[in-house]
Design a protein around this motif. Structure first.
Motif, short mmCIF file in Angstrom:
data_model
loop_
_atom_site.label_atom_id
_atom_site.label_comp_id
_atom_site.label_asym_id
_atom_site.label_seq_id
_atom_site.Cartn_x
_atom_site.Cartn_y
_atom_site.Cartn_z
N SER A 21 19.79 107.52 -26.58
CA SER A 21 20.05 108.91 -26.83
C SER A 21 21.10 109.53 -25.85
N LEU A 22 21.83 110.60 -26.42
CA LEU A 22 22.57 111.64 -25.42
C LEU A 22 21.85 111.87 -24.29
N GLY A 23 20.58 112.40 -24.60
CA GLY A 23 19.75 113.13 -23.57
C GLY A 23 19.34 111.87 -22.43
N GLU A 24 19.13 110.73 -22.88
CA GLU A 24 18.88 109.76 -21.92
C GLU A 24 20.02 109.32 -21.29
N ARG A 25 21.10 109.09 -21.98
CA ARG A 25 22.36 108.61 -21.34
C ARG A 25 22.57 109.75 -20.19
N ALA A 26 22.58 110.98 -20.74
CA ALA A 26 23.01 112.12 -19.66
C ALA A 26 21.97 111.99 -18.32
N TYR A 27 20.82 111.76 -18.60
CA TYR A 27 19.85 111.78 -17.58
C TYR A 27 20.03 110.79 -16.58
N ILE A 56 29.84 115.94 -23.75
CA ILE A 56 28.91 116.09 -24.94
C ILE A 56 28.45 117.74 -24.94
N GLN A 59 23.03 120.79 -25.16
CA GLN A 59 21.58 120.47 -25.45
C GLN A 59 20.97 119.26 -24.67
N PRO A 60 21.64 118.26 -24.51
CA PRO A 60 21.38 117.05 -24.02
C PRO A 60 21.42 117.07 -22.40
N GLU A 63 18.31 118.97 -21.73
CA GLU A 63 17.21 118.08 -21.47
C GLU A 63 16.96 117.06 -20.45
N ALA A 64 18.43 116.61 -20.10
CA ALA A 64 18.57 115.74 -18.80
C ALA A 64 18.10 116.49 -17.29
#
Length: 238
Positions: A21-27, A56, A59-60, A63-64
């Motif tokens: 997910s974008l959030g996981e990748r950003a994290y 991006i 939002q992601p 989250e990160a």
């Protein structure tokens, strides 16, 4: 673990194709940037500017940053905003001990649950470790070591334990970056320790597997300067 950099030294945009997910990748990208010093301690960070750098939406990134704050890698202060946290040597040592304990628990569970196919993969990784040790190939050893521990973590089947160890490994990399680290003379010792762990897993002996993994992690933390050398206990031979 590497956060890609642009020519200007900024964080590179995320690749377009990825199963995460974008959030996981950003994290992961931001976590690696902190570990590698691209985002140094004390740096004020902006959700908007990070979103622009990563290519991006906000939002992601939000989250990160929330996950990084839970990990203790960023902090949000009143009227000062969000910044990269300073991780002291004392905190690194504390987290190292916690990681050693959790790695031991994970290996004990793996001894009970790991199937023959996974054990065969570990044996293959050991062969790569031996080749890397003989060639003094640090990159090959680092890659094999990461796969070795990841396979044991996955064998536990415990999502909480896997997530916790994933967060703690970021601090392990941070500690290694700050320290002198292992030298080629340490590689045979690490190889022997990994062999001992695999032997305990093959015996399906949780207690032995846990003890050997914990000892291995603590020894590596001492080698990398995260923990001080342990003094002999009273009544024990040095």
């Amino acid at each position: 673990m590497a956060a890609a950099k642009t020519a200007r030294g900024r964080i590179a945009p995320l690749p377009e194709e990825d199963s995460l997910s974008l959030g996981e990748r950003a994290y992961r990208q931001l976590r690696d940037a902190i570990v590698e010093g691209l985002l140094p301690a004390g740096r004020k960070i902006s959700e908007r500017s990070l979103a622009i750098d990563l290519g991006i939406s906000a939002q992601p990134v939000r989250e990160a940053l929330r996950r990084l704050e839970q990990d203790g890698m960023v902090i949000t202060l009143p009227r000062r905003g969000t910044m990269v946290a300073e991780v002291s040597p004392v905190r690194l040592a504390e987290l190292g001990r916690i990681r050693a304990a959790l790695e031991g628990v994970a290996t004990a569970l793996a001894a009970e649950r790991m199937d023959d196919a996974a054990l065969a993969v570990l044996a293959a990784i050991l062969k790569r470790m031996q080749a890397g040790t003989e060639a003094h190939d640090v990159d090959a050893l680092a890659e094999a070591n990461a796969e070795f521990h990841a396979l044991i973590h996955q064998a536990t089947g415990n999502p909480f334990l896997i997530r916790s160890l994933g967060s703690l490994q970021a601090y392990d990399h941070l500690g290694r970056r700050r320290a002198v680290g292992s030298t080629p003379r340490d590689f045979p010792k690490a190889l022997a320790e990994h062999r001992g762990i695999v032997a305990a897993l093959k015996k399906r002996d949780p207690a032995l597997a846990e003890a050997r993994m914990r000892q291995h992690i603590l020894r590596s933390l001492v080698t990398n300067g995260v923990l001080p050398p342990q003094s002999p206990r009273k009544g024990h031979a040095p």
